[in-house]
Design an enzyme around this catalytic site. Structure first.
Site, PDB file in Angstrom:
ATOM      1  N   ASP A  79     -12.427   2.347  12.870  1.00 28.24           N
ATOM      2  CA  ASP A  79     -11.748   3.160  11.861  1.00 28.24           C
ATOM      3  C   ASP A  79     -12.236   4.606  12.009  1.00 28.24           C
ATOM      4  O   ASP A  79     -12.560   5.057  13.107  1.00 28.24           O
ATOM      5  CB  ASP A  79     -11.969   2.567  10.461  1.00 28.24           C
ATOM      6  CG  ASP A  79     -10.852   2.926   9.484  1.00 28.24           C
ATOM      7  OD1 ASP A  79     -10.876   4.037   8.931  1.00 28.24           O
ATOM      8  OD2 ASP A  79      -9.938   2.092   9.277  1.00 28.24           O
ATOM      9  N   ASP A  80     -12.273   5.355  10.929  1.00 31.34           N
ATOM     10  CA  ASP A  80     -12.587   6.788  10.971  1.00 31.34           C
ATOM     11  C   ASP A  80     -14.025   7.019  11.470  1.00 31.34           C
ATOM     12  O   ASP A  80     -14.842   6.105  11.488  1.00 31.34           O
ATOM     13  CB  ASP A  80     -12.401   7.377   9.565  1.00 31.34           C
ATOM     14  CG  ASP A  80     -12.149   8.875   9.596  1.00 31.34           C
ATOM     15  OD1 ASP A  80     -12.276   9.496  10.674  1.00 31.34           O
ATOM     16  OD2 ASP A  80     -11.818   9.434   8.523  1.00 31.34           O
ATOM     17  N   LYS A 156      -4.278   2.564  14.130  1.00 31.10           N
ATOM     18  CA  LYS A 156      -4.060   2.782  12.699  1.00 31.10           C
ATOM     19  C   LYS A 156      -3.939   4.288  12.512  1.00 31.10           C
ATOM     20  O   LYS A 156      -4.882   5.026  12.813  1.00 31.10           O
ATOM     21  CB  LYS A 156      -5.240   2.234  11.890  1.00 31.10           C
ATOM     22  CG  LYS A 156      -5.207   2.597  10.402  1.00 31.10           C
ATOM     23  CD  LYS A 156      -6.428   2.012   9.678  1.00 31.10           C
ATOM     24  CE  LYS A 156      -6.537   2.528   8.244  1.00 31.10           C
ATOM     25  NZ  LYS A 156      -7.748   1.982   7.563  1.00 31.10           N
ATOM     26  N   ASP A 158      -3.658   7.124   9.973  1.00 31.99           N
ATOM     27  CA  ASP A 158      -3.846   7.485   8.570  1.00 31.99           C
ATOM     28  C   ASP A 158      -3.038   8.754   8.252  1.00 31.99           C
ATOM     29  O   ASP A 158      -2.422   9.340   9.152  1.00 31.99           O
ATOM     30  CB  ASP A 158      -5.355   7.693   8.318  1.00 31.99           C
ATOM     31  CG  ASP A 158      -5.763   7.284   6.915  1.00 31.99           C
ATOM     32  OD1 ASP A 158      -4.887   7.215   6.033  1.00 31.99           O
ATOM     33  OD2 ASP A 158      -6.959   7.048   6.690  1.00 31.99           O
ATOM     34  N   SER A 190      -0.071   4.312   7.768  1.00 33.74           N
ATOM     35  CA  SER A 190      -0.528   4.493   6.393  1.00 33.74           C
ATOM     36  C   SER A 190       0.473   5.301   5.564  1.00 33.74           C
ATOM     37  O   SER A 190       0.220   5.554   4.380  1.00 33.74           O
ATOM     38  CB  SER A 190      -1.891   5.184   6.380  1.00 33.74           C
ATOM     39  OG  SER A 190      -2.847   4.402   7.051  1.00 33.74           O
ATOM     40  N   ARG A 215       0.245   0.248   5.466  1.00 34.35           N
ATOM     41  CA  ARG A 215      -0.527   0.221   4.235  1.00 34.35           C
ATOM     42  C   ARG A 215       0.336   0.789   3.119  1.00 34.35           C
ATOM     43  O   ARG A 215       0.748   1.930   3.173  1.00 34.35           O
ATOM     44  CB  ARG A 215      -1.804   1.048   4.418  1.00 34.35           C
ATOM     45  CG  ARG A 215      -2.890   0.335   5.248  1.00 34.35           C
ATOM     46  CD  ARG A 215      -3.574  -0.743   4.427  1.00 34.35           C
ATOM     47  NE  ARG A 215      -3.987  -0.152   3.154  1.00 34.35           N
ATOM     48  CZ  ARG A 215      -5.025   0.653   3.011  1.00 34.35           C
ATOM     49  NH1 ARG A 215      -5.805   0.912   4.018  1.00 34.35           N
ATOM     50  NH2 ARG A 215      -5.300   1.182   1.827  1.00 34.35           N
ATOM     51  N   ASP A 219      -6.937   1.973  -0.853  1.00 31.27           N
ATOM     52  CA  ASP A 219      -7.982   1.256  -0.115  1.00 31.27           C
ATOM     53  C   ASP A 219      -8.630   0.167  -0.963  1.00 31.27           C
ATOM     54  O   ASP A 219      -8.896   0.366  -2.146  1.00 31.27           O
ATOM     55  CB  ASP A 219      -9.099   2.219   0.291  1.00 31.27           C
ATOM     56  CG  ASP A 219      -8.691   3.127   1.437  1.00 31.27           C
ATOM     57  OD1 ASP A 219      -7.578   2.985   1.962  1.00 31.27           O
ATOM     58  OD2 ASP A 219      -9.515   3.978   1.805  1.00 31.27           O
TER      59      ASP A 219
END
Ligand SMILES: *[C@@H]1O[C@H](CO)[C@@H](O)[C@H](O)[C@H]1NC(C)=O
Ligand SMILES: *[C@@H]1O[C@H](CO)[C@@H](O)[C@H](O)[C@H]1NC(C)=O
Ligand SMILES: *[C@@H]1O[C@H](CO)[C@@H](O)[C@H](O)[C@H]1NC(C)=O
Ligand SMILES: *[C@@H]1O[C@H](CO)[C@@H](O)[C@H](O)[C@H]1NC(C)=O
Length: 431
Positions: A79-80, A156, A158, A190, A215, A219
């Site tokens: 992830d990030d 993913k 975002d 997202s 998404r 979160d």
């Protein structure tokens, strides 16, 4: 008309196009770093938990060696906070050199060597949510190509630090750019979460054409209240969300937090059951190196996984919200089977809930019942016969239901084993 019939019509009539990359015909499964490990970049003081190649290699080892991969948990997702604060001289993203000294292609190879897939994170905007370099519109093609060159299998994307106009351009643009690389890369958007998750701002037909999953909502955090608020939002909006899902295109209520700190065993079973009803992606965010055995049993329950992975790919619904705090959920499955979840929001003691399959709109007949968490067959039930389930506080009773005669044949065909692709859950052959 029965629920089953209503559903089948619904499923067929909205069976529109999915993103044509051949991926994720059933909800993707794997592991994702964010909820458990966040943006911990302090490898000097917290080497075991910081975002580094070591963390992802550790998780790949666990997925490959502890029986997860065979159950379908195949993605290892970054992830990030993985990248350097600067792009390289050619304007390409690069990993933090100290935390990913071997580079992403090496990590991809490590993951692939274990029969797994590697996912990465980007952000459409000037910066990622954590403040790392973002993917502005002029960088979309470059970043897609970089990920493909590295051997990435899922992205993913975002949406921090971009506005609605940029998102409307950027998310479809990235879909095209990923396709243009020629490498099949699962695409998680997202976008809807940044636009409130509902029409008219969100167009789910379009999302299904450009993304494999998205998404819709905020979160998840490590608490039961977070799980509950997410489940409530998804089921309160099921008339909009349910038809959006199908093979290759999934609503994503966010990660499984089973095995972390916030859920009891009953709540863990509830999250798993509700995520299976929702046909949700199953990305665990926990520490697979130190998972307790009860969480493992929930996450590795073959019945609930098979329901989640049912090849029909129809998302389920909440059927009933009782005054008592009991809610009933239902999902149609292949081979005329279905899943039922009896969920209790109560906080007092196990609640004895009485109903019948007829009251849940099942067609007349005799049904076989397999209790998913008890892992045993119950006596067959006639649609008109009342039965009682005892549901623990914040817990579930989950059933796999199938017509008495038909599944008998399937059970013999498929046997008790469960395979990742194309197969279904078959109850034990002694039925
Ligand atoms: C790209 O899109 C085309 C047409 O939709 C599809 O046939 C092809 O498989 C896609 N390729 C990849 C790598 O996603
Ligand atoms: C979105 O941001 C761009 C700059 O990247 C700007 O030109 C545009 O006016 C913004 N649109 C809105 C609706 O704020
Ligand atoms: C939503 O997207 C689809 C597919 O791109 C398009 O045909 C449709 O017109 C859009 N709907 C709205 C309300 O914009
Ligand atoms: C059963 O079907 C009837 C008639 O369509 C409907 O009014 C009722 O809400 C349904 N019940 C459930 C539990 O879905």
């Amino acid at each position: 008309m029965t629920s089953a019939v209503v559903f089948f019509v619904l499923a067929v009539s909205v069976g529109t196009l999915a993103l044509d990359n051949g991926l994720m015909r059933t909800p993707p499964m794997g592991w994702l770093a964010w909820e458990r490990f966040r943006c911990d970049i302090d490898c000097d003081h917290d080497p075991k938990n910081c975002i580094s190649e070591k963390l992802f290699m550790d998780m790949a080892d666990r997925l490959a060696e502890d029986g997860w991969r065979e159950l379908g948990y195949e993605y290892v997702n970054i992830d990030d906070c993985w990248s350097s604060m600067e792009r390289d001289a050619n304007g390409r993203l690069q990993p933090d050199p100290k935390r990913f000294p071997s580079g992403i292609p090496h990590l991809a190879q490590y993951v692939h060597d274990r029969g797994l897939k590697l996912g990465i994170y980007g952000d459409l905007g000037t910066h990622t949510c954590g403040g790392y370099p973002g993917t502005t519109l002029d960088k979309v093609a470059t970043d897609a190509q970089t990920f493909a060159d590295w051997g990435i299998d899922m992205l993913k994307l975002d949406g921090c630090y971009s506005n609605a106009t940029e998102q409307e351009q950027g998310y479809p643009l990235m879909s095209k750019a990923l396709n243009a690389t020629g490498r099949p890369i699962g695409y998680s958007c997202s976008w809807p979460a940044y636009q409130g998750g509902l029409p008219p701002k969100v167009n789910y037909t379009l999302l299904g054409e450009i993304c494999n999953l998205w998404r819709n909502y905020g979160d998840i955090q490590d608490s039961w209240s977070s799980v509950l608020s997410i489940a409530d939002w998804f089921f309160d909006n099921q008339d909009i969300l349910q038809p959006a899902a199908g093979p290759g295109r999934w609503n994503d209520p966010d990660m499984l937090i089973i095995g972390d700190f916030g859920l009891s065993v009953d709540q863990s079973r509830s999250q798993m059951a509700l995520w299976a009803i929702m046909a949700a992606p199953l990305f665990m965010s926990n520490d697979l190196r130190s998972l307790d055995s009860r969480s493992r049993a929930v996450l590795q329950n073959k019945g609930v996984i098979a329901i989640n992975q049912d090849p029909l790919g129809v998302q389920g619904r909440r059927l009933i919200k009782e005054q008592s705090g009991v809610e009933v959920f239902w999902r149609p499955l292949s081979s005329d089977a279905s899943a039922l979840v009896f969920f209790s929001r109560r906080e007092d003691m196990p609640f004895r809930y009485q109903t019948s399959l007829k009251k849940l709109n099942y067609t007349a007949g005799v049904y076989q019942i397999y209790d998913i968490y008890q892992e045993k067959a119950l006596s067959p039930i006639k649609d008109v016969s009342d039965f009682v389930v005892s549901i623990n506080p914040s817990g579930v009773v989950m059933w796999y239901v199938y017509p008495a005669k038909k599944m008998h044949r399937d059970a013999m065909l498929y046997g008790p084993s469960l395979h990742r692709h194309g197969n279904r859950f078959a109850p034990p052959t002694h039925l």
